[in-house]
Scaffold this motif. Structure first.
Motif, mmCIF file in Angstrom:
data_model
loop_
_atom_site.group_PDB
_atom_site.id
_atom_site.type_symbol
_atom_site.label_atom_id
_atom_site.label_comp_id
_atom_site.label_asym_id
_atom_site.label_seq_id
_atom_site.Cartn_x
_atom_site.Cartn_y
_atom_site.Cartn_z
ATOM 1 N N PHE A 79 62.437 105.865 95.705
ATOM 2 C CA PHE A 79 62.624 104.424 95.874
ATOM 3 C C PHE A 79 61.259 103.730 95.867
ATOM 4 C CE2 PHE A 79 66.460 106.176 97.844
ATOM 5 C CZ PHE A 79 67.447 105.389 97.253
ATOM 6 N N GLY A 80 61.294 102.422 95.660
ATOM 7 C CA GLY A 80 60.061 101.637 95.694
ATOM 8 C C GLY A 80 59.930 100.657 94.553
ATOM 9 N N ALA A 81 60.533 100.976 93.415
ATOM 10 C CA ALA A 81 60.434 100.081 92.261
ATOM 11 C C ALA A 81 61.077 98.731 92.550
ATOM 12 C CB ALA A 81 61.081 100.729 91.038
ATOM 13 N N ASN A 82 62.179 98.725 93.292
ATOM 14 C CA ASN A 82 62.856 97.467 93.620
ATOM 15 C C ASN A 82 62.256 96.811 94.856
ATOM 16 O OD1 ASN A 82 64.815 97.634 91.470
ATOM 17 N ND2 ASN A 82 65.735 99.307 92.636
ATOM 18 N N ASP A 83 61.813 97.613 95.809
ATOM 19 C CA ASP A 83 61.105 97.075 96.971
ATOM 20 C C ASP A 83 59.916 96.232 96.515
ATOM 21 O OD1 ASP A 83 61.917 99.108 99.594
ATOM 22 O OD2 ASP A 83 62.318 99.817 97.561
ATOM 23 N N ALA A 84 59.281 96.656 95.416
ATOM 24 C CA ALA A 84 58.051 96.025 94.937
ATOM 25 C C ALA A 84 58.288 94.742 94.150
ATOM 26 C CB ALA A 84 57.261 97.019 94.092
ATOM 27 N N LEU A 120 63.675 121.229 101.433
ATOM 28 C CA LEU A 120 62.450 120.615 100.907
ATOM 29 C C LEU A 120 62.740 119.154 100.557
ATOM 30 C CD1 LEU A 120 59.533 120.828 99.786
ATOM 31 C CD2 LEU A 120 60.543 121.502 97.598
ATOM 32 N N ILE A 121 62.018 118.238 101.181
ATOM 33 C CA ILE A 121 62.135 116.813 100.881
ATOM 34 C C ILE A 121 60.946 116.420 100.006
ATOM 35 C CG2 ILE A 121 62.479 114.506 101.811
ATOM 36 C CD1 ILE A 121 64.563 116.567 102.740
ATOM 37 N N LEU A 122 61.231 115.816 98.865
ATOM 38 C CA LEU A 122 60.185 115.447 97.915
ATOM 39 C C LEU A 122 60.238 113.944 97.643
ATOM 40 C CD1 LEU A 122 58.019 116.001 95.739
ATOM 41 C CD2 LEU A 122 59.877 116.631 94.170
ATOM 42 N N LEU A 123 59.154 113.232 97.979
ATOM 43 C CA LEU A 123 59.060 111.811 97.673
ATOM 44 C C LEU A 123 58.502 111.610 96.264
ATOM 45 C CD1 LEU A 123 57.631 110.203 100.960
ATOM 46 C CD2 LEU A 123 60.008 110.413 100.218
ATOM 47 N N ILE A 124 58.970 110.555 95.610
ATOM 48 C CA ILE A 124 58.460 110.173 94.293
ATOM 49 C C ILE A 124 58.091 108.701 94.356
ATOM 50 C CG2 ILE A 124 58.908 110.071 91.813
ATOM 51 C CD1 ILE A 124 61.112 112.142 92.203
ATOM 52 N N THR A 125 56.881 108.354 93.947
ATOM 53 C CA THR A 125 56.446 106.959 93.989
ATOM 54 C C THR A 125 57.091 106.168 92.852
ATOM 55 O OG1 THR A 125 54.558 107.030 92.458
ATOM 56 C CG2 THR A 125 54.186 107.832 94.713
ATOM 57 N N PRO A 126 57.120 104.841 92.977
ATOM 58 C CA PRO A 126 57.558 104.043 91.830
ATOM 59 C C PRO A 126 56.612 104.229 90.654
ATOM 60 C CG PRO A 126 56.600 102.643 93.534
ATOM 61 C CD PRO A 126 56.762 104.010 94.132
ATOM 62 N N PRO A 127 57.104 104.029 89.438
ATOM 63 C CA PRO A 127 56.236 104.145 88.267
ATOM 64 C C PRO A 127 55.376 102.900 88.104
ATOM 65 C CG PRO A 127 58.399 103.407 87.587
ATOM 66 C CD PRO A 127 58.479 103.651 89.072
ATOM 67 N N PRO A 128 54.396 102.943 87.211
ATOM 68 C CA PRO A 128 53.638 101.727 86.905
ATOM 69 C C PRO A 128 54.519 100.714 86.174
ATOM 70 C CG PRO A 128 53.039 103.479 85.382
ATOM 71 C CD PRO A 128 53.940 104.093 86.419
ATOM 72 N N ILE A 129 54.069 99.475 86.118
ATOM 73 C CA ILE A 129 54.827 98.382 85.505
ATOM 74 C C ILE A 129 54.053 97.805 84.323
ATOM 75 C CG2 ILE A 129 55.775 96.063 85.864
ATOM 76 C CD1 ILE A 129 57.296 98.222 87.349
ATOM 77 N N LYS A 193 53.804 102.045 76.289
ATOM 78 C CA LYS A 193 54.784 102.280 75.218
ATOM 79 C C LYS A 193 55.371 103.684 75.283
ATOM 80 C CE LYS A 193 52.814 98.993 71.900
ATOM 81 N NZ LYS A 193 52.204 98.825 70.545
ATOM 82 N N ALA A 194 54.552 104.631 75.697
ATOM 83 C CA ALA A 194 54.994 106.027 75.680
ATOM 84 C C ALA A 194 56.021 106.320 76.767
ATOM 85 C CB ALA A 194 53.795 106.964 75.826
ATOM 86 N N TYR A 195 55.840 105.730 77.941
ATOM 87 C CA TYR A 195 56.630 106.149 79.097
ATOM 88 C C TYR A 195 57.652 105.128 79.585
ATOM 89 C CZ TYR A 195 53.090 109.829 79.510
ATOM 90 O OH TYR A 195 52.258 110.896 79.274
ATOM 91 N N LEU A 196 57.503 103.849 79.188
ATOM 92 C CA LEU A 196 58.394 102.802 79.685
ATOM 93 C C LEU A 196 59.115 102.124 78.533
ATOM 94 C CD1 LEU A 196 55.958 101.156 82.274
ATOM 95 C CD2 LEU A 196 57.636 102.977 82.698
ATOM 96 N N ARG A 197 60.426 101.997 78.632
ATOM 97 C CA ARG A 197 61.183 101.388 77.532
ATOM 98 C C ARG A 197 61.356 99.875 77.702
ATOM 99 N NH1 ARG A 197 65.930 103.202 80.476
ATOM 100 N NH2 ARG A 197 67.354 101.418 80.687
ATOM 101 N N ASP A 198 61.248 99.374 78.938
ATOM 102 C CA ASP A 198 61.414 97.937 79.191
ATOM 103 C C ASP A 198 60.409 97.440 80.224
ATOM 104 O OD1 ASP A 198 62.341 99.092 81.495
ATOM 105 O OD2 ASP A 198 64.327 98.158 81.465
ATOM 106 N N GLY A 199 59.315 98.155 80.346
ATOM 107 C CA GLY A 199 58.307 97.788 81.324
ATOM 108 C C GLY A 199 58.540 98.385 82.696
ATOM 109 N N LEU A 200 59.686 99.038 82.892
ATOM 110 C CA LEU A 200 60.027 99.630 84.189
ATOM 111 C C LEU A 200 60.734 100.971 84.050
ATOM 112 C CD1 LEU A 200 60.537 99.613 87.278
ATOM 113 C CD2 LEU A 200 62.588 98.232 86.814
ATOM 114 N N HIS A 201 61.853 100.968 83.318
ATOM 115 C CA HIS A 201 62.648 102.194 83.172
ATOM 116 C C HIS A 201 62.019 103.121 82.133
ATOM 117 C CE1 HIS A 201 65.476 99.222 84.894
ATOM 118 N NE2 HIS A 201 65.839 100.266 85.629
ATOM 119 N N LEU A 202 62.406 104.383 82.198
ATOM 120 C CA LEU A 202 61.663 105.413 81.493
ATOM 121 C C LEU A 202 62.210 105.720 80.104
ATOM 122 C CD1 LEU A 202 61.301 107.936 84.469
ATOM 123 C CD2 LEU A 202 59.825 106.006 83.876
ATOM 124 N N THR A 203 61.277 105.999 79.193
ATOM 125 C CA THR A 203 61.630 106.581 77.904
ATOM 126 C C THR A 203 61.882 108.074 78.100
ATOM 127 O OG1 THR A 203 59.325 107.127 77.418
ATOM 128 C CG2 THR A 203 60.121 104.941 76.705
#
Length: 249
Positions: A79-84, A120-129, A193-203
């Motif tokens: 989580f975090g992409a929407n919090d941000a 095992l609990i694994l956190l994942i940060t939001p991606p870049p924008i 361009k490589a990793y984001l299809r709409d500036g947020l979600h992933l390719t």
């Protein structure tokens, strides 16, 4: 009964079982050994995630000696992409202050650890924008959930970075692993361009990054494929002369 890995997060998790998605890749990697269970909720922030935690992971699944389901091997919390989302832009209803976000992550981790001490609990940060791509996608038109009269992006990469930093700090405070996706993705020059299809979600390439980083953390945590038990006899282990012998329990 096969053990489980839960994927708990927002739309980036909900979409992870799409073609080339990081969740689908995990399910493929762990086929015949682990059930990868999707618990993704598009648009959710950490506040809402904390609110629904007991619905997502009911007490009946706490595991133990009473015949309930065994505890999962791992849970990813993404989580975090929407919090941000910025509090003065059109997606302000999704915004959560960064200090509350950090506390929400603490509460989620604490609840999961209390429920499943050995999981095992694994956190994942939001991606870049990619702010320019967010503008191109929604400027001058209606966002699916809100009007955007200002013509400004609802997220910035700087804000996402602050939440990513808070996520990494929380993982350190909780003594658990973290995938710093915000930093990892920006190490590649053409990440927008490589990793984001709409500036947020992933390719698909962006999903591949998440998959590879999650697998690394699982391996470090002792959840390598080589250490897991295959469910039921493999074809190679079935005696051609007496096939049913393999199924005598």
């Amino acid at each position: 009964m096969r053990p489980k890995i839960y994927l708990f997060g927002d739309s980036i998790t909900e979409e992870s079982f799409r073609d080339g998605g990081w969740g689908a890749s995990l399910a493929n990697l762990f086929s015949r050994t682990v059930d990868v269970v999707l618990r993704g909720y598009s648009g959710y922030n950490s506040r809402w995630a904390l609110k629904v935690l007991d619905r997502v992971f009911p007490a009946a699944e706490s595991g133990g000696s009473d015949g309930a389901s065994p505890p999962p091997l791992a849970v990813t919390v993404f989580f975090g992409a929407n919090d941000a989302c910025l509090p003065d832009r059109y997606a302000a209803f999704q915004h959560v202050p960064v200090d509350e976000y950090q506390q929400n992550l603490h509460s989620i981790v604490s609840s999961l650890k209390k429920r499943w001490p050995k999981t095992l609990i694994l956190l994942i940060t939001p991606p870049p924008i990619d702010e320019d791509e967010r503008l191109r996608k929604y400027s001058g038109c209606r966002h699916p959930y809100a009007e955007n009269p200002s013509g400004l992006p609802e997220r910035t990469n700087e804000a996402a970075g602050a939440f990513a930093k808070a996520c990494v700090e929380t993982a350190g405070e909780c003594g658990i692993p973290v995938v710093d996706l915000w930093t990892r993705m920006q190490q590649y020059p053409d990440w927008r361009k490589a990793y984001l299809r709409d500036g947020l979600h992933l390719t698909q390439d962006g999903n591949k990054v998440v998959f590879e980083e999650v697998v690394k953390k699982l391996n470090v945590g002792g959840l390598s494929l080589e250490k897991l038990t295959v469910d039921l006899p493999l074809l190679a282990d079935i005696d051609q002369g007496d096939p049913l012998k393999a199924f005598q329990w």
